[in-house]
Design a protein around this motif. Structure first.
Motif, PDB file in Angstrom:
ATOM      1  N   ASP A 150       0.866  -1.181   0.000  1.00 59.17           N
ATOM      2  CA  ASP A 150       0.000   0.000   0.000  1.00 59.17           C
ATOM      3  C   ASP A 150       0.900   1.228   0.000  1.00 59.17           C
ATOM      4  OD1 ASP A 150      -1.886   1.988   0.429  1.00 59.17           O
ATOM      5  OD2 ASP A 150      -3.119   0.714   1.686  1.00 59.17           O
ATOM      6  N   LEU A 151       0.987   1.862  -1.149  1.00 52.73           N
ATOM      7  CA  LEU A 151       1.925   2.961  -1.384  1.00 52.73           C
ATOM      8  C   LEU A 151       1.402   4.257  -0.768  1.00 52.73           C
ATOM      9  CD1 LEU A 151       4.542   3.422  -3.202  1.00 52.73           C
ATOM     10  CD2 LEU A 151       2.941   4.336  -4.884  1.00 52.73           C
ATOM     11  N   ALA A 152       2.274   4.956   0.014  1.00 56.25           N
ATOM     12  CA  ALA A 152       1.859   6.194   0.680  1.00 56.25           C
ATOM     13  C   ALA A 152       0.535   5.962   1.386  1.00 56.25           C
ATOM     14  CB  ALA A 152       1.769   7.339  -0.321  1.00 56.25           C
TER      15      ALA A 152
ATOM     16  N   ALA B 232      -2.515   2.235  -4.554  1.00 53.44           N
ATOM     17  CA  ALA B 232      -2.112   3.639  -4.510  1.00 53.44           C
ATOM     18  C   ALA B 232      -3.363   4.498  -4.353  1.00 53.44           C
ATOM     19  CB  ALA B 232      -1.341   4.011  -5.769  1.00 53.44           C
ATOM     20  N   ALA B 233      -3.674   4.850  -3.122  1.00 57.21           N
ATOM     21  CA  ALA B 233      -4.890   5.612  -2.827  1.00 57.21           C
ATOM     22  C   ALA B 233      -4.574   7.098  -2.725  1.00 57.21           C
ATOM     23  CB  ALA B 233      -5.526   5.120  -1.522  1.00 57.21           C
ATOM     24  N   MET B 234      -4.994   7.867  -3.707  1.00 59.88           N
ATOM     25  CA  MET B 234      -4.922   9.331  -3.687  1.00 59.88           C
ATOM     26  C   MET B 234      -3.496   9.867  -3.588  1.00 59.88           C
ATOM     27  SD  MET B 234      -8.109  10.086  -4.033  1.00 59.88           S
ATOM     28  CE  MET B 234      -8.287  11.828  -3.589  1.00 59.88           C
ATOM     29  N   CYS B 235      -2.513   9.095  -4.060  1.00 65.62           N
ATOM     30  CA  CYS B 235      -1.139   9.545  -3.888  1.00 65.62           C
ATOM     31  C   CYS B 235      -0.403   9.862  -5.181  1.00 65.62           C
ATOM     32  CB  CYS B 235      -0.344   8.524  -3.078  1.00 65.62           C
ATOM     33  SG  CYS B 235      -0.113   6.927  -3.882  1.00 65.62           S
ATOM     34  N   LEU B 236      -0.761   9.267  -6.307  1.00 64.04           N
ATOM     35  CA  LEU B 236       0.043   9.455  -7.516  1.00 64.04           C
ATOM     36  C   LEU B 236       0.067  10.903  -8.015  1.00 64.04           C
ATOM     37  CD1 LEU B 236      -0.577   6.159  -9.512  1.00 64.04           C
ATOM     38  CD2 LEU B 236       1.318   6.769  -7.999  1.00 64.04           C
ATOM     39  N   PRO B 237      -0.985  11.719  -7.796  1.00 66.47           N
ATOM     40  CA  PRO B 237      -0.855  13.121  -8.210  1.00 66.47           C
ATOM     41  C   PRO B 237       0.100  13.944  -7.350  1.00 66.47           C
ATOM     42  CG  PRO B 237      -3.164  12.454  -8.152  1.00 66.47           C
ATOM     43  CD  PRO B 237      -2.377  11.388  -7.453  1.00 66.47           C
ATOM     44  N   VAL B 238       0.534  13.404  -6.189  1.00 64.58           N
ATOM     45  CA  VAL B 238       1.315  14.231  -5.261  1.00 64.58           C
ATOM     46  C   VAL B 238       2.695  13.676  -4.928  1.00 64.58           C
ATOM     47  CG1 VAL B 238      -0.751  15.233  -4.229  1.00 64.58           C
ATOM     48  CG2 VAL B 238       0.239  13.198  -3.196  1.00 64.58           C
ATOM     49  N   VAL B 239       2.971  12.386  -5.204  1.00 72.49           N
ATOM     50  CA  VAL B 239       4.295  11.857  -4.889  1.00 72.49           C
ATOM     51  C   VAL B 239       5.300  12.311  -5.946  1.00 72.49           C
ATOM     52  CG1 VAL B 239       3.512   9.870  -3.559  1.00 72.49           C
ATOM     53  CG2 VAL B 239       3.701   9.677  -6.043  1.00 72.49           C
TER      54      VAL B 239
ATOM     55  N   PRO C 298       9.695  12.195  -7.208  1.00 70.16           N
ATOM     56  CA  PRO C 298       9.371  12.445  -8.623  1.00 70.16           C
ATOM     57  C   PRO C 298       8.560  11.287  -9.192  1.00 70.16           C
ATOM     58  CG  PRO C 298      11.648  11.709  -8.407  1.00 70.16           C
ATOM     59  CD  PRO C 298      11.113  11.812  -7.014  1.00 70.16           C
ATOM     60  N   LEU C 299       7.495  11.599  -9.900  1.00 67.81           N
ATOM     61  CA  LEU C 299       6.581  10.564 -10.373  1.00 67.81           C
ATOM     62  C   LEU C 299       7.256   9.524 -11.265  1.00 67.81           C
ATOM     63  CD1 LEU C 299       3.723   9.406 -10.471  1.00 67.81           C
ATOM     64  CD2 LEU C 299       3.240  10.956 -12.376  1.00 67.81           C
ATOM     65  N   PRO C 300       8.113   9.897 -12.218  1.00 69.27           N
ATOM     66  CA  PRO C 300       8.739   8.856 -13.037  1.00 69.27           C
ATOM     67  C   PRO C 300       9.503   7.823 -12.203  1.00 69.27           C
ATOM     68  CG  PRO C 300       9.033  10.996 -14.059  1.00 69.27           C
ATOM     69  CD  PRO C 300       8.470  11.257 -12.695  1.00 69.27           C
ATOM     70  N   GLN C 301      10.207   8.285 -11.171  1.00 65.58           N
ATOM     71  CA  GLN C 301      10.940   7.350 -10.317  1.00 65.58           C
ATOM     72  C   GLN C 301       9.979   6.479  -9.511  1.00 65.58           C
ATOM     73  OE1 GLN C 301      13.893   6.309 -10.121  1.00 65.58           O
ATOM     74  NE2 GLN C 301      13.807   5.165  -8.194  1.00 65.58           N
ATOM     75  N   VAL C 302       8.877   7.056  -9.039  1.00 67.65           N
ATOM     76  CA  VAL C 302       7.879   6.277  -8.300  1.00 67.65           C
ATOM     77  C   VAL C 302       7.324   5.166  -9.180  1.00 67.65           C
ATOM     78  CG1 VAL C 302       5.603   6.368  -7.211  1.00 67.65           C
ATOM     79  CG2 VAL C 302       7.287   8.162  -6.732  1.00 67.65           C
ATOM     80  N   LEU C 303       7.002   5.482 -10.421  1.00 66.23           N
ATOM     81  CA  LEU C 303       6.468   4.460 -11.328  1.00 66.23           C
ATOM     82  C   LEU C 303       7.511   3.402 -11.652  1.00 66.23           C
ATOM     83  CD1 LEU C 303       4.310   6.651 -13.732  1.00 66.23           C
ATOM     84  CD2 LEU C 303       3.565   5.324 -11.746  1.00 66.23           C
TER      85      LEU C 303
END
Length: 259
Positions: A49-51, A107-114, A116-121
């Motif tokens: 469960d991410l973030a 990923a609940a409500m986190c991808l717009p705010v984490v 750097p996004l490319p590294q997260v993905l």
């Protein structure tokens, strides 16, 4: 707002407001977390469960081999207080899991705010095993009725804000395209409009606190809460459009376009 400033803001915000998103969603007519968890029920292997925040999806996946990950000590403390675990403190851009070790990522409500996004993905791809699943819940900008638009205009006017300064606005209604470009196979991209009940001063204050507004001063926040308290009334409803995107990691990764 550049990335270092955003990270400082988000760290301080969650230190001051642990569990805030779960509290806001407690005002909805039905649970967004239950909707998010549907495609993850029965998944074999570990669910990361991410973030995770206060870990509200834990109760929705009681039989899963679930692990909550968040960088905020305050959020993890709130999750632990609620008896949810196991929990690990880590950023989303450096997940503490072996490669190809997870059956799913939530990923609940986190991808717009984490960031750097490319590294997260890339990290999500790394930890998912081939065929593993990603289920993401994000805010949507579409789906509001005319009255819903008026309601949000009223809220944002009280806060003297035009919008929330998301660092990854493309990861809302455009999330499916972002995931495809990152090498995922999108299985499902759905929008659903939930309804918040804003019928008291406490609910109005919670709504004001739950929005990411780095430029909001304490004085302006108090003025806005008083204004929204006057707006709140029995039967007051506010539409909340959300998007659920479910994607799998193909066994063979296609070439990727820049995100």
């Amino acid at each position: 707002m550049d990335e270092p400033d955003w990270r400082r803001f988000i760290t301080a915000y969650h230190q001051a407001h642990p569990g805030i998103t779960e509290q806001l969603f407690s005002l909805t007519d039905t649970s967004p977390y239950a909707w998010l968890a549907e495609p993850l029920r029965g998944v074999e292997g570990t669910v990361l469960d991410l973030a995770c925040g206060s870990a509200p999806t834990r109760a929705e996946l009681p039989d899963a081999d679930w692990v909550g990950i968040d960088l905020s000590a305050a959020e993890l403390a709130e999750a632990a207080r609620r008896g949810r675990g196991p929990l690990v403190r880590s950023g989303a851009d450096a997940l503490p899991a072996a490669s190809a070790s997870a059956g799913a990522v939530c990923a609940a409500m986190c991808l717009p705010v984490v960031t750097p996004l490319p590294q997260v993905l890339r990290e999500i791809r790394r930890v998912l095993r081939p065929g593993g699943r990603l289920a993401a819940l994000v805010p949507s900008q579409s789906g509001l009725s005319p009255s819903g638009m008026l309601g949000w205009l009223r809220v944002m006017a009280a806060l003297r804000a035009v919008r929330q300064p998301w660092p990854n606005p493309q990861a809302r209604d455009g999330l499916a395209a972002v995931l495809r470009a990152a090498g995922f196979r999108v299985c499902c991209d759905e929008r659903r409009v939930f309804t918040l009940t804003i019928d008291s001063a406490d609910a109005a204050a919670l709504l004001a606190d739950a929005l990411y507004l780095p430029g909001l001063t304490p004085r302006r926040a108090e003025v806005a809460k008083r204004s929204l308290a006057r707006w709140a009334a029995s039967g007051r409803r506010l539409e909340l459009p959300l998007r659920r995107v479910v994607a799998d990691l193909p066994a063979e990764q296609p070439s990727q376009e820049p995100i």
